[in-house]
Design a protein around this motif. Structure first.
Motif, PDB file in Angstrom:
ATOM      1  N   UNK A  81      76.791  -8.273 -26.655  1.00 23.59           N
ATOM      2  CA  UNK A  81      75.791  -8.940 -27.490  1.00 23.59           C
ATOM      3  C   UNK A  81      75.010  -9.980 -26.684  1.00 23.59           C
ATOM      4  N   UNK A  82      75.727 -10.779 -25.900  1.00 22.60           N
ATOM      5  CA  UNK A  82      75.063 -11.872 -25.185  1.00 22.60           C
ATOM      6  C   UNK A  82      74.201 -11.372 -24.030  1.00 22.60           C
TER       7      UNK A  82
ATOM      8  N   UNK B  10      72.546  -8.792 -23.971  1.00 19.11           N
ATOM      9  CA  UNK B  10      71.325  -8.224 -24.539  1.00 19.11           C
ATOM     10  C   UNK B  10      70.251  -9.289 -24.720  1.00 19.11           C
ATOM     11  N   UNK B  11      70.636 -10.560 -24.803  1.00 21.91           N
ATOM     12  CA  UNK B  11      69.642 -11.587 -25.103  1.00 21.91           C
ATOM     13  C   UNK B  11      69.460 -12.636 -23.997  1.00 21.91           C
TER      14      UNK B  11
END
Lengths: 320, 283
Positions: free
Chosen positions: A185-186, A188-189
Protein backbone atom coordinates in the motif's frame (compact mmCIF):
# COMPACT_ATOMS: atom_id res chain seq x y z
CA UNK A 1 37.04 -12.31 -14.81
CA UNK A 2 35.49 -15.55 -13.66
CA UNK A 3 34.68 -15.85 -9.98
CA UNK A 4 36.92 -18.13 -7.96
CA UNK A 5 35.78 -21.53 -6.80
CA UNK A 6 33.32 -21.82 -9.62
CA UNK A 7 30.60 -24.28 -8.70
CA UNK A 8 28.83 -25.89 -11.59
CA UNK A 9 25.17 -26.69 -12.04
CA UNK A 10 24.15 -30.10 -13.27
CA UNK A 11 23.52 -28.92 -16.83
CA UNK A 12 26.89 -27.14 -16.93
CA UNK A 13 28.80 -30.44 -16.77
CA UNK A 14 30.17 -30.26 -20.34
CA UNK A 15 31.51 -26.77 -19.64
CA UNK A 16 33.00 -27.95 -16.37
CA UNK A 17 34.89 -30.75 -18.13
CA UNK A 18 36.23 -28.45 -20.78
CA UNK A 19 37.38 -25.90 -18.22
CA UNK A 20 39.10 -28.61 -16.23
CA UNK A 21 40.97 -29.63 -19.37
CA UNK A 22 42.04 -26.03 -19.96
CA UNK A 23 43.34 -25.83 -16.41
CA UNK A 24 45.34 -29.03 -16.96
CA UNK A 25 46.84 -27.74 -20.16
CA UNK A 26 47.77 -24.48 -18.46
CA UNK A 27 49.60 -26.33 -15.73
CA UNK A 28 51.54 -28.28 -18.39
CA UNK A 29 52.58 -25.20 -20.30
CA UNK A 30 54.51 -23.92 -17.31
CA UNK A 31 56.99 -26.77 -17.87
CA UNK A 32 58.36 -25.10 -20.97
CA UNK A 33 55.82 -26.64 -23.31
CA UNK A 34 53.89 -24.03 -25.22
CA UNK A 35 50.24 -24.99 -25.45
CA UNK A 36 48.93 -21.47 -25.97
CA UNK A 37 47.29 -22.30 -29.29
CA UNK A 38 45.61 -25.36 -27.90
CA UNK A 39 44.40 -23.48 -24.82
CA UNK A 40 42.99 -20.56 -26.74
CA UNK A 41 41.19 -22.96 -29.07
CA UNK A 42 39.61 -24.71 -26.12
CA UNK A 43 38.76 -21.43 -24.46
CA UNK A 44 36.96 -20.30 -27.56
CA UNK A 45 35.09 -23.58 -27.61
CA UNK A 46 34.10 -23.20 -23.96
CA UNK A 47 32.89 -19.68 -24.62
CA UNK A 48 30.81 -20.91 -27.53
CA UNK A 49 29.41 -23.74 -25.47
CA UNK A 50 28.45 -21.36 -22.65
CA UNK A 51 26.76 -18.96 -25.06
CA UNK A 52 24.79 -21.76 -26.64
CA UNK A 53 23.83 -23.39 -23.36
CA UNK A 54 22.75 -20.17 -21.71
CA UNK A 55 20.72 -18.94 -24.64
CA UNK A 56 18.69 -22.15 -24.55
CA UNK A 57 18.02 -22.65 -20.85
CA UNK A 58 14.73 -24.25 -19.97
CA UNK A 59 12.71 -22.75 -17.13
CA UNK A 60 13.96 -25.10 -14.46
CA UNK A 61 17.57 -24.48 -15.47
CA UNK A 62 16.92 -20.75 -15.34
CA UNK A 63 15.55 -21.14 -11.80
CA UNK A 64 18.79 -22.89 -10.85
CA UNK A 65 20.92 -20.14 -12.35
CA UNK A 66 18.77 -17.60 -10.49
CA UNK A 67 19.65 -19.39 -7.24
CA UNK A 68 23.31 -19.96 -8.07
CA UNK A 69 25.46 -19.74 -5.01
CA UNK A 70 27.93 -17.41 -6.72
CA UNK A 71 25.29 -15.14 -8.18
CA UNK A 72 25.85 -11.54 -7.14
CA UNK A 73 23.72 -10.53 -4.14
CA UNK A 74 22.56 -7.10 -3.07
CA UNK A 75 25.77 -6.22 -1.21
CA UNK A 76 27.79 -7.21 -4.30
CA UNK A 77 25.79 -4.83 -6.48
CA UNK A 78 26.12 -2.11 -3.88
CA UNK A 79 29.87 -2.55 -3.91
CA UNK A 80 30.09 -2.36 -7.69
CA UNK A 81 27.50 0.27 -8.55
CA UNK A 82 27.36 2.64 -5.57
CA UNK A 83 29.74 4.67 -3.44
CA UNK A 84 29.54 5.99 0.15
CA UNK A 85 27.20 3.17 1.23
CA UNK A 86 26.13 3.41 4.86
CA UNK A 87 24.10 0.44 6.00
CA UNK A 88 21.17 1.41 8.21
CA UNK A 89 19.81 -1.16 10.60
CA UNK A 90 16.59 -2.02 12.37
CA UNK A 91 12.88 -1.40 12.19
CA UNK A 92 12.83 0.74 15.41
CA UNK A 93 10.33 -1.69 16.75
CA UNK A 94 11.55 -5.22 17.21
CA UNK A 95 14.94 -5.88 15.68
CA UNK A 96 17.25 -5.90 12.70
CA UNK A 97 16.49 -8.45 10.01
CA UNK A 98 19.64 -9.70 8.26
CA UNK A 99 17.71 -11.05 5.28
CA UNK A 100 17.10 -7.48 4.10
CA UNK A 101 19.85 -4.86 3.93
CA UNK A 102 19.45 -1.21 3.17
CA UNK A 103 21.02 2.17 3.48
CA UNK A 104 22.11 5.43 1.96
CA UNK A 105 24.50 5.43 -0.97
CA UNK A 106 25.44 7.43 -4.03
CA UNK A 107 24.97 6.36 -7.62
CA UNK A 108 26.93 8.50 -10.06
CA UNK A 109 27.30 10.97 -7.23
CA UNK A 110 23.60 11.26 -6.52
CA UNK A 111 22.30 10.16 -3.11
CA UNK A 112 19.75 7.33 -3.18
CA UNK A 113 18.23 4.77 -0.82
CA UNK A 114 19.23 1.20 -1.64
CA UNK A 115 17.33 -1.76 -0.22
CA UNK A 116 17.52 -5.46 -1.04
CA UNK A 117 17.22 -9.03 0.08
CA UNK A 118 20.53 -10.51 1.13
CA UNK A 119 21.51 -14.17 0.91
CA UNK A 120 24.63 -15.83 2.24
CA UNK A 121 27.30 -17.83 0.41
CA UNK A 122 28.79 -20.12 3.05
CA UNK A 123 26.75 -22.06 5.58
CA UNK A 124 27.39 -19.64 8.41
CA UNK A 125 26.36 -16.62 6.40
CA UNK A 126 23.37 -18.44 4.92
CA UNK A 127 22.05 -19.05 8.41
CA UNK A 128 22.88 -15.47 9.44
CA UNK A 129 20.88 -14.18 6.44
CA UNK A 130 18.11 -16.73 7.06
CA UNK A 131 18.58 -17.89 3.43
CA UNK A 132 17.29 -14.52 2.27
CA UNK A 133 13.86 -15.09 3.83
CA UNK A 134 12.78 -11.99 5.76
CA UNK A 135 10.70 -11.77 8.90
CA UNK A 136 8.20 -8.92 9.36
CA UNK A 137 10.87 -6.64 10.85
CA UNK A 138 12.77 -6.87 7.56
CA UNK A 139 9.83 -5.47 5.64
CA UNK A 140 9.26 -2.87 8.32
CA UNK A 141 12.90 -1.80 8.15
CA UNK A 142 12.54 -1.51 4.38
CA UNK A 143 9.46 0.68 4.79
CA UNK A 144 11.16 2.84 7.39
CA UNK A 145 14.01 3.48 4.96
CA UNK A 146 11.66 4.12 2.05
CA UNK A 147 9.68 6.66 4.07
CA UNK A 148 12.95 8.32 5.04
CA UNK A 149 13.88 8.48 1.36
CA UNK A 150 10.57 10.17 0.64
CA UNK A 151 11.13 12.80 3.34
CA UNK A 152 14.54 13.64 1.94
CA UNK A 153 13.46 13.32 -1.70
CA UNK A 154 15.84 10.49 -2.54
CA UNK A 155 15.08 7.94 -5.27
CA UNK A 156 14.69 4.34 -4.09
CA UNK A 157 16.39 1.37 -5.71
CA UNK A 158 15.49 -2.15 -4.56
CA UNK A 159 17.10 -5.51 -5.33
CA UNK A 160 14.82 -8.52 -5.09
CA UNK A 161 16.25 -11.97 -4.41
CA UNK A 162 14.35 -14.20 -2.00
CA UNK A 163 12.81 -17.66 -1.93
CA UNK A 164 9.93 -15.97 -0.07
CA UNK A 165 8.94 -14.46 3.24
CA UNK A 166 9.92 -16.70 6.15
CA UNK A 167 7.15 -19.08 7.24
CA UNK A 168 7.70 -19.28 11.00
CA UNK A 169 5.74 -18.98 14.22
CA UNK A 170 7.35 -15.69 15.20
CA UNK A 171 6.82 -14.29 11.72
CA UNK A 172 3.10 -15.03 11.95
CA UNK A 173 2.85 -13.65 15.47
CA UNK A 174 4.52 -10.40 14.52
CA UNK A 175 2.31 -9.99 11.46
CA UNK A 176 4.15 -11.20 8.36
CA UNK A 177 1.01 -10.65 6.28
CA UNK A 178 0.42 -7.17 7.67
CA UNK A 179 4.03 -6.14 7.10
CA UNK A 180 3.92 -7.22 3.45
CA UNK A 181 0.48 -5.71 2.85
CA UNK A 182 1.45 -2.38 4.35
CA UNK A 183 4.52 -2.15 2.10
CA UNK A 184 2.37 -2.79 -0.97
CA UNK A 185 0.00 0.00 0.00
CA UNK A 186 2.70 2.49 0.98
CA UNK A 187 4.98 1.85 -1.99
CA UNK A 188 2.03 2.66 -4.24
CA UNK A 189 1.90 6.21 -2.88
CA UNK A 190 5.51 7.18 -2.18
CA UNK A 191 6.34 10.46 -3.90
CA UNK A 192 9.88 9.56 -5.03
CA UNK A 193 10.96 7.42 -8.00
CA UNK A 194 11.27 3.69 -7.25
CA UNK A 195 13.25 1.31 -9.44
CA UNK A 196 12.97 -2.40 -8.70
CA UNK A 197 15.40 -5.03 -9.97
CA UNK A 198 14.62 -8.73 -9.73
CA UNK A 199 18.19 -9.98 -9.48
CA UNK A 200 17.70 -13.66 -8.61
CA UNK A 201 14.64 -15.29 -7.11
CA UNK A 202 11.44 -13.27 -7.07
CA UNK A 203 9.63 -15.43 -4.54
CA UNK A 204 5.99 -14.45 -4.22
CA UNK A 205 4.72 -11.97 -1.61
CA UNK A 206 8.10 -11.94 0.09
CA UNK A 207 9.54 -10.48 -3.11
CA UNK A 208 6.64 -8.21 -3.99
CA UNK A 209 6.83 -6.49 -0.60
CA UNK A 210 9.81 -4.49 -1.89
CA UNK A 211 8.94 -4.71 -5.59
CA UNK A 212 6.24 -2.11 -6.26
CA UNK A 213 7.92 0.54 -8.39
CA UNK A 214 7.83 2.88 -11.36
CA UNK A 215 10.19 0.61 -13.25
CA UNK A 216 10.60 -3.09 -12.68
CA UNK A 217 13.64 -4.68 -14.30
CA UNK A 218 14.57 -8.35 -14.38
CA UNK A 219 18.01 -9.81 -14.95
CA UNK A 220 18.09 -12.16 -17.91
CA UNK A 221 18.27 -15.36 -15.85
CA UNK A 222 16.22 -14.32 -12.84
CA UNK A 223 12.77 -15.73 -12.04
CA UNK A 224 9.57 -14.27 -10.61
CA UNK A 225 6.46 -16.21 -9.59
CA UNK A 226 3.55 -16.46 -7.20
CA UNK A 227 5.02 -19.59 -5.61
CA UNK A 228 8.31 -21.50 -5.78
CA UNK A 229 8.39 -24.38 -8.28
CA UNK A 230 8.86 -26.82 -5.39
CA UNK A 231 5.96 -25.33 -3.44
CA UNK A 232 3.77 -25.43 -6.51
CA UNK A 233 4.70 -29.07 -7.17
CA UNK A 234 3.98 -29.99 -3.55
CA UNK A 235 0.46 -28.60 -3.87
CA UNK A 236 -0.37 -29.83 -7.36
CA UNK A 237 1.24 -33.24 -7.33
CA UNK A 238 1.95 -33.69 -3.62
CA UNK A 239 5.53 -34.12 -4.74
CA UNK A 240 8.03 -31.36 -4.07
CA UNK A 241 10.59 -32.97 -6.38
CA UNK A 242 8.60 -32.16 -9.50
CA UNK A 243 9.99 -28.63 -9.53
CA UNK A 244 11.00 -28.88 -13.18
CA UNK A 245 7.43 -29.53 -14.26
CA UNK A 246 6.08 -26.78 -12.03
CA UNK A 247 8.66 -24.28 -13.32
CA UNK A 248 7.40 -24.88 -16.86
CA UNK A 249 3.79 -24.39 -15.78
CA UNK A 250 4.49 -21.22 -13.80
CA UNK A 251 6.15 -19.38 -16.71
CA UNK A 252 8.55 -17.63 -14.41
CA UNK A 253 11.41 -16.43 -16.62
CA UNK A 254 12.16 -12.82 -17.52
CA UNK A 255 10.94 -13.44 -21.08
CA UNK A 256 7.66 -14.91 -19.80
CA UNK A 257 7.09 -12.06 -17.38
CA UNK A 258 7.94 -9.42 -19.98
CA UNK A 259 5.37 -10.94 -22.31
CA UNK A 260 2.73 -10.49 -19.60
CA UNK A 261 3.82 -6.84 -19.30
CA UNK A 262 4.61 -7.12 -15.62
CA UNK A 263 8.19 -5.89 -16.08
CA UNK A 264 9.61 -3.08 -18.19
CA UNK A 265 13.00 -4.35 -19.20
CA UNK A 266 15.28 -7.38 -19.21
CA UNK A 267 18.87 -6.61 -18.23
CA UNK A 268 21.30 -8.84 -20.15
CA UNK A 269 23.71 -11.02 -18.19
CA UNK A 270 27.28 -11.82 -19.16
CA UNK A 271 27.69 -15.03 -21.16
CA UNK A 272 27.36 -17.98 -18.80
CA UNK A 273 25.34 -16.05 -16.22
CA UNK A 274 25.84 -13.20 -13.74
CA UNK A 275 27.76 -15.50 -11.38
CA UNK A 276 30.63 -15.73 -13.86
CA UNK A 277 31.36 -12.05 -13.91
CA UNK A 278 30.01 -9.81 -11.16
CA UNK A 279 31.66 -6.70 -12.54
CA UNK A 280 30.25 -7.10 -16.05
CA UNK A 281 26.81 -7.80 -14.60
CA UNK A 282 26.98 -4.76 -12.36
CA UNK A 283 28.05 -2.59 -15.31
CA UNK A 284 25.03 -3.68 -17.37
CA UNK A 285 22.74 -3.02 -14.45
CA UNK A 286 24.35 0.32 -13.64
CA UNK A 287 23.65 1.53 -17.17
CA UNK A 288 20.00 0.44 -16.96
CA UNK A 289 19.48 2.02 -13.54
CA UNK A 290 21.01 5.34 -14.55
CA UNK A 291 18.99 5.52 -17.75
CA UNK A 292 15.67 4.67 -16.05
CA UNK A 293 16.28 7.05 -13.18
CA UNK A 294 16.98 9.87 -15.60
CA UNK A 295 13.63 9.26 -17.31
CA UNK A 296 11.71 9.07 -14.03
CA UNK A 297 13.15 12.30 -12.72
CA UNK A 298 11.44 14.17 -15.52
CA UNK A 299 7.99 13.33 -14.08
CA UNK A 300 6.19 15.53 -11.58
CA UNK A 301 5.19 13.94 -8.26
CA UNK A 302 1.48 13.56 -9.14
CA UNK A 303 2.32 12.18 -12.59
CA UNK A 304 4.79 9.73 -11.10
CA UNK A 305 2.27 8.35 -8.60
CA UNK A 306 -0.57 8.19 -11.09
CA UNK A 307 1.62 6.42 -13.65
CA UNK A 308 2.69 3.89 -11.01
CA UNK A 309 -0.95 3.29 -10.08
CA UNK A 310 -1.96 2.78 -13.71
CA UNK A 311 1.00 0.50 -14.32
CA UNK A 312 -0.18 -2.04 -11.73
CA UNK A 313 -3.86 -1.28 -12.39
CA UNK A 314 -3.50 -2.75 -15.88
CA UNK A 315 -2.02 -6.05 -14.78
CA UNK A 316 -4.74 -8.60 -15.36
CA UNK A 317 -6.27 -10.85 -17.99
CA UNK A 318 -9.93 -11.78 -18.05
CA UNK A 319 -13.03 -11.88 -20.24
CA UNK A 320 -16.04 -9.65 -19.76
CA UNK B 1 -7.40 -63.39 15.20
CA UNK B 2 -10.24 -60.97 15.52
CA UNK B 3 -13.75 -62.35 15.42
CA UNK B 4 -15.18 -59.30 13.80
CA UNK B 5 -13.36 -57.82 10.90
CA UNK B 6 -14.20 -54.63 9.10
CA UNK B 7 -15.17 -55.77 5.63
CA UNK B 8 -15.05 -52.31 4.04
CA UNK B 9 -12.37 -49.67 4.38
CA UNK B 10 -13.42 -46.76 6.62
CA UNK B 11 -15.24 -43.91 4.96
CA UNK B 12 -12.79 -41.30 3.75
CA UNK B 13 -13.08 -37.89 5.32
CA UNK B 14 -13.28 -34.96 2.91
CA UNK B 15 -10.51 -32.39 3.13
CA UNK B 16 -12.80 -29.72 4.55
CA UNK B 17 -14.97 -32.04 6.64
CA UNK B 18 -14.54 -29.72 9.59
CA UNK B 19 -16.32 -26.74 8.16
CA UNK B 20 -19.08 -28.13 6.00
CA UNK B 21 -22.51 -28.66 7.39
CA UNK B 22 -23.19 -32.27 6.43
CA UNK B 23 -26.43 -32.95 4.65
CA UNK B 24 -29.22 -34.87 6.31
CA UNK B 25 -31.81 -34.35 8.93
CA UNK B 26 -29.42 -34.45 11.84
CA UNK B 27 -25.91 -33.11 12.02
CA UNK B 28 -23.14 -34.03 14.35
CA UNK B 29 -21.29 -30.80 15.05
CA UNK B 30 -17.68 -31.22 13.97
CA UNK B 31 -16.57 -28.97 16.81
CA UNK B 32 -18.55 -30.03 19.92
CA UNK B 33 -19.80 -33.40 18.72
CA UNK B 34 -23.41 -32.68 19.69
CA UNK B 35 -26.10 -34.07 17.41
CA UNK B 36 -28.25 -31.20 16.28
CA UNK B 37 -31.29 -30.86 14.06
CA UNK B 38 -29.77 -29.60 10.78
CA UNK B 39 -32.47 -27.00 10.29
CA UNK B 40 -31.56 -25.47 13.65
CA UNK B 41 -27.99 -24.87 12.45
CA UNK B 42 -29.22 -23.38 9.20
CA UNK B 43 -31.68 -21.14 11.00
CA UNK B 44 -28.84 -20.03 13.24
CA UNK B 45 -26.84 -18.60 10.28
CA UNK B 46 -24.81 -21.82 9.97
CA UNK B 47 -23.56 -21.45 13.51
CA UNK B 48 -23.80 -24.38 15.94
CA UNK B 49 -26.40 -23.39 18.57
CA UNK B 50 -24.58 -25.46 21.19
CA UNK B 51 -20.93 -24.41 20.83
CA UNK B 52 -21.03 -21.33 18.56
CA UNK B 53 -18.86 -23.00 15.90
CA UNK B 54 -19.11 -20.87 12.75
CA UNK B 55 -19.53 -22.98 9.60
CA UNK B 56 -18.96 -21.38 6.22
CA UNK B 57 -21.89 -19.69 4.54
CA UNK B 58 -22.64 -18.91 0.93
CA UNK B 59 -22.05 -15.47 -0.56
CA UNK B 60 -25.80 -15.10 -0.98
CA UNK B 61 -26.47 -15.75 2.70
CA UNK B 62 -23.62 -13.47 3.70
CA UNK B 63 -25.02 -10.60 1.66
CA UNK B 64 -28.48 -11.18 3.10
CA UNK B 65 -26.97 -11.16 6.54
CA UNK B 66 -25.07 -7.89 6.16
CA UNK B 67 -27.16 -5.77 3.83
CA UNK B 68 -30.64 -4.27 4.02
CA UNK B 69 -33.19 -6.45 2.30
CA UNK B 70 -33.29 -5.98 -1.45
CA UNK B 71 -30.57 -3.32 -1.48
CA UNK B 72 -27.83 -5.35 -3.17
CA UNK B 73 -26.90 -4.52 -6.75
CA UNK B 74 -24.23 -6.77 -8.22
CA UNK B 75 -21.48 -5.44 -10.52
CA UNK B 76 -19.21 -7.25 -12.96
CA UNK B 77 -21.12 -10.52 -12.52
CA UNK B 78 -20.15 -11.71 -15.99
CA UNK B 79 -16.40 -11.38 -15.60
CA UNK B 80 -14.63 -14.73 -16.11
CA UNK B 81 -11.07 -16.00 -15.83
CA UNK B 82 -8.99 -17.09 -18.80
CA UNK B 83 -6.24 -19.68 -18.97
CA UNK B 84 -3.70 -17.33 -20.57
CA UNK B 85 -0.70 -19.38 -19.37
CA UNK B 86 -2.22 -22.67 -20.56
CA UNK B 87 -1.55 -23.95 -17.08
CA UNK B 88 -1.95 -27.68 -16.72
CA UNK B 89 -1.52 -30.08 -13.83
CA UNK B 90 -3.78 -33.13 -13.71
CA UNK B 91 -6.39 -30.94 -15.40
CA UNK B 92 -6.03 -27.75 -17.40
CA UNK B 93 -6.88 -24.48 -15.67
CA UNK B 94 -9.55 -23.89 -18.32
CA UNK B 95 -11.25 -27.16 -17.33
CA UNK B 96 -11.11 -26.16 -13.68
CA UNK B 97 -12.68 -22.79 -14.45
CA UNK B 98 -15.42 -24.41 -16.57
CA UNK B 99 -16.14 -26.95 -13.87
CA UNK B 100 -16.34 -24.35 -11.13
CA UNK B 101 -18.61 -22.15 -13.24
CA UNK B 102 -20.81 -25.15 -14.11
CA UNK B 103 -21.60 -25.64 -10.42
CA UNK B 104 -24.02 -22.80 -11.00
CA UNK B 105 -22.85 -20.42 -8.30
CA UNK B 106 -20.59 -17.46 -8.98
CA UNK B 107 -18.53 -17.10 -12.17
CA UNK B 108 -15.40 -16.60 -10.12
CA UNK B 109 -14.32 -16.59 -6.49
CA UNK B 110 -15.91 -13.27 -5.55
CA UNK B 111 -19.23 -11.42 -5.68
CA UNK B 112 -19.06 -7.61 -5.71
CA UNK B 113 -21.53 -4.79 -5.65
CA UNK B 114 -23.34 -2.07 -3.77
CA UNK B 115 -25.90 -2.19 -1.01
CA UNK B 116 -27.06 -0.49 2.15
CA UNK B 117 -26.31 -1.24 5.78
CA UNK B 118 -29.08 0.24 7.91
CA UNK B 119 -29.58 2.80 5.21
CA UNK B 120 -25.92 3.64 4.65
CA UNK B 121 -24.68 2.97 1.12
CA UNK B 122 -21.56 0.76 0.97
CA UNK B 123 -19.43 -1.14 -1.56
CA UNK B 124 -19.04 -4.76 -0.66
CA UNK B 125 -17.05 -7.73 -1.99
CA UNK B 126 -17.67 -11.23 -0.68
CA UNK B 127 -15.39 -14.17 -1.40
CA UNK B 128 -16.87 -17.47 -2.56
CA UNK B 129 -14.68 -20.15 -1.01
CA UNK B 130 -16.50 -22.88 -2.93
CA UNK B 131 -15.05 -21.49 -6.18
CA UNK B 132 -11.49 -22.85 -6.42
CA UNK B 133 -10.87 -22.29 -2.73
CA UNK B 134 -11.63 -18.59 -2.99
CA UNK B 135 -8.31 -18.10 -4.77
CA UNK B 136 -7.40 -14.69 -6.16
CA UNK B 137 -6.54 -14.35 -9.83
CA UNK B 138 -7.08 -11.49 -12.28
CA UNK B 139 -10.88 -11.54 -11.95
CA UNK B 140 -10.92 -11.32 -8.16
CA UNK B 141 -8.28 -8.57 -8.13
CA UNK B 142 -10.02 -6.60 -10.87
CA UNK B 143 -13.47 -6.83 -9.28
CA UNK B 144 -12.15 -5.74 -5.88
CA UNK B 145 -10.23 -2.84 -7.44
CA UNK B 146 -13.30 -1.68 -9.35
CA UNK B 147 -15.26 -1.90 -6.12
CA UNK B 148 -12.75 0.32 -4.34
CA UNK B 149 -12.81 2.76 -7.26
CA UNK B 150 -16.63 2.89 -7.08
CA UNK B 151 -16.37 3.56 -3.35
CA UNK B 152 -14.03 6.45 -4.13
CA UNK B 153 -16.41 7.82 -6.72
CA UNK B 154 -19.53 7.58 -4.56
CA UNK B 155 -17.64 8.39 -1.33
CA UNK B 156 -18.84 5.29 0.47
CA UNK B 157 -17.09 2.83 2.78
CA UNK B 158 -15.60 -0.38 1.36
CA UNK B 159 -16.15 -3.80 2.90
CA UNK B 160 -14.42 -7.02 1.89
CA UNK B 161 -15.45 -10.36 3.39
CA UNK B 162 -12.49 -12.69 2.84
CA UNK B 163 -12.43 -16.48 2.68
CA UNK B 164 -9.53 -17.54 0.52
CA UNK B 165 -6.59 -19.87 0.19
CA UNK B 166 -4.58 -17.00 -1.30
CA UNK B 167 -3.29 -16.13 -4.75
CA UNK B 168 -4.32 -18.46 -7.59
CA UNK B 169 -1.33 -20.49 -8.75
CA UNK B 170 -2.73 -21.03 -12.22
CA UNK B 171 -2.30 -17.35 -13.09
CA UNK B 172 1.19 -17.22 -11.58
CA UNK B 173 2.70 -13.73 -11.76
CA UNK B 174 -0.55 -11.96 -12.58
CA UNK B 175 -2.16 -13.39 -9.43
CA UNK B 176 0.73 -11.96 -7.44
CA UNK B 177 0.21 -8.58 -9.06
CA UNK B 178 -3.41 -8.49 -7.85
CA UNK B 179 -1.96 -8.05 -4.36
CA UNK B 180 -0.17 -4.88 -5.46
CA UNK B 181 -3.11 -3.63 -7.48
CA UNK B 182 -5.75 -3.98 -4.76
CA UNK B 183 -3.42 -2.53 -2.10
CA UNK B 184 -2.67 0.46 -4.35
CA UNK B 185 -6.39 1.11 -4.73
CA UNK B 186 -6.74 0.98 -0.94
CA UNK B 187 -4.01 3.61 -0.66
CA UNK B 188 -6.28 5.95 -2.62
CA UNK B 189 -9.27 5.13 -0.45
CA UNK B 190 -7.23 5.85 2.64
CA UNK B 191 -6.05 9.17 1.26
CA UNK B 192 -9.67 10.08 0.52
CA UNK B 193 -10.57 9.40 4.16
CA UNK B 194 -13.04 6.64 3.40
CA UNK B 195 -13.25 3.64 5.71
CA UNK B 196 -12.28 0.12 4.73
CA UNK B 197 -13.50 -2.72 6.90
CA UNK B 198 -11.86 -6.09 6.32
CA UNK B 199 -13.94 -9.01 7.56
CA UNK B 200 -11.82 -12.12 7.97
CA UNK B 201 -13.64 -15.44 7.88
CA UNK B 202 -12.47 -19.03 7.88
CA UNK B 203 -10.01 -19.42 6.18
CA UNK B 204 -8.09 -16.32 5.09
CA UNK B 205 -4.50 -17.10 4.13
CA UNK B 206 -1.63 -16.39 1.72
CA UNK B 207 -1.67 -13.52 -0.72
CA UNK B 208 -5.11 -12.38 0.33
CA UNK B 209 -4.02 -11.91 3.94
CA UNK B 210 -0.77 -10.34 2.76
CA UNK B 211 -2.61 -7.63 0.84
CA UNK B 212 -6.03 -6.03 1.37
CA UNK B 213 -7.31 -8.40 4.08
CA UNK B 214 -4.80 -7.08 6.63
CA UNK B 215 -5.19 -3.46 5.56
CA UNK B 216 -8.57 -2.68 7.12
CA UNK B 217 -8.99 0.46 9.13
CA UNK B 218 -10.92 -2.12 11.07
CA UNK B 219 -9.95 -5.80 10.84
CA UNK B 220 -12.97 -7.76 12.03
CA UNK B 221 -12.87 -11.56 12.37
CA UNK B 222 -15.36 -14.33 12.92
CA UNK B 223 -14.71 -16.55 15.95
CA UNK B 224 -12.03 -19.23 15.47
CA UNK B 225 -11.43 -18.29 11.81
CA UNK B 226 -8.06 -19.49 10.49
CA UNK B 227 -6.11 -16.39 9.49
CA UNK B 228 -2.47 -16.39 8.48
CA UNK B 229 0.19 -15.80 5.88
CA UNK B 230 1.80 -19.22 5.52
CA UNK B 231 -0.37 -22.31 5.89
CA UNK B 232 0.08 -24.30 9.13
CA UNK B 233 1.46 -27.29 7.21
CA UNK B 234 4.13 -25.24 5.46
CA UNK B 235 5.24 -23.75 8.78
CA UNK B 236 5.40 -27.14 10.46
CA UNK B 237 7.47 -28.56 7.63
CA UNK B 238 9.83 -25.57 7.62
CA UNK B 239 10.56 -25.30 11.32
CA UNK B 240 9.86 -28.94 12.26
CA UNK B 241 8.08 -27.97 15.45
CA UNK B 242 4.54 -28.53 16.66
CA UNK B 243 2.45 -25.40 16.39
CA UNK B 244 1.06 -23.83 19.57
CA UNK B 245 -2.57 -24.40 20.57
CA UNK B 246 -4.96 -22.13 18.71
CA UNK B 247 -2.21 -20.93 16.37
CA UNK B 248 -3.49 -18.68 13.54
CA UNK B 249 -7.03 -18.65 14.89
CA UNK B 250 -8.90 -15.33 15.20
CA UNK B 251 -8.46 -15.27 18.98
CA UNK B 252 -4.70 -15.80 18.57
CA UNK B 253 -4.49 -12.90 16.13
CA UNK B 254 -6.50 -10.69 18.45
CA UNK B 255 -4.05 -11.56 21.18
CA UNK B 256 -1.10 -10.62 18.93
CA UNK B 257 -2.58 -7.33 17.83
CA UNK B 258 -3.50 -8.25 14.26
CA UNK B 259 -7.29 -7.92 14.40
CA UNK B 260 -9.37 -5.24 16.08
CA UNK B 261 -12.37 -7.24 17.08
CA UNK B 262 -13.95 -10.69 16.90
CA UNK B 263 -17.66 -10.57 16.16
CA UNK B 264 -20.26 -13.34 16.15
CA UNK B 265 -22.05 -13.70 12.85
CA UNK B 266 -25.39 -12.79 14.37
CA UNK B 267 -24.05 -9.43 15.59
CA UNK B 268 -21.95 -8.67 12.51
CA UNK B 269 -24.35 -6.30 10.78
CA UNK B 270 -25.16 -4.26 13.88
CA UNK B 271 -21.51 -3.96 14.81
CA UNK B 272 -20.49 -3.04 11.27
CA UNK B 273 -23.21 -0.42 11.03
CA UNK B 274 -22.31 1.13 14.35
CA UNK B 275 -18.62 1.40 13.44
CA UNK B 276 -19.23 2.76 9.95
CA UNK B 277 -21.66 5.40 11.22
CA UNK B 278 -19.08 6.67 13.68
CA UNK B 279 -16.29 6.69 11.09
CA UNK B 280 -18.56 8.48 8.61
CA UNK B 281 -19.67 10.90 11.35
CA UNK B 282 -23.33 10.04 11.00
CA UNK B 283 -25.96 9.95 13.72
Amino acid sequence: MAQNNQSYLEFEKPIAELEKKIQELLSFSTDGVDLKNEVSKLEKKAEQMRAELFSNLNRWQTAQVARHINRPFTLDYIQHIFTDFVELHGDRNFGDDHAIVGGLARMDGEPVMVIGHQKGRDTKEKVFRNFGMPNPEGYRKALRLMEMAERFKLPIITFVDTPGAFPGIGAEERGQAEAIARNLREMARLTVPIIVVITGEGGSGGALAIAVGDRVLMLEHSVYAVISPEGCAAILWSDGTKGAQAAEALKLTATDIKELEVIDEIVPEPVGGAHRDHKAMADNLHEALARNLKELKKLSEPDLIEARYQKFRKMSRFIE
Amino acid sequence: MAWFKRSNPPMPKGPDHKSRVPEGLWTKCTSCGETIYTKDIEKNLNVCPKCNHHYRISTKKRLELLLDEGSFVEFDAGMVSVDFLEFKDSKSYQDRINQAVAKGGSKDAIVCGQGNIEGMPVEISVFDFSFMGGSMGSVVGEKITRGIERALERKTPMIIVSASGGARMQESILSLMQMAKTSAALAKLREAGLPFVSILTDPTTGGVTASFAMLGDINMAEPKALIGFAGPRVIEQTIRQKLPEGFQRAEYLLDHGMVDVIVDRAQMKAQLSSILKMLMRQA
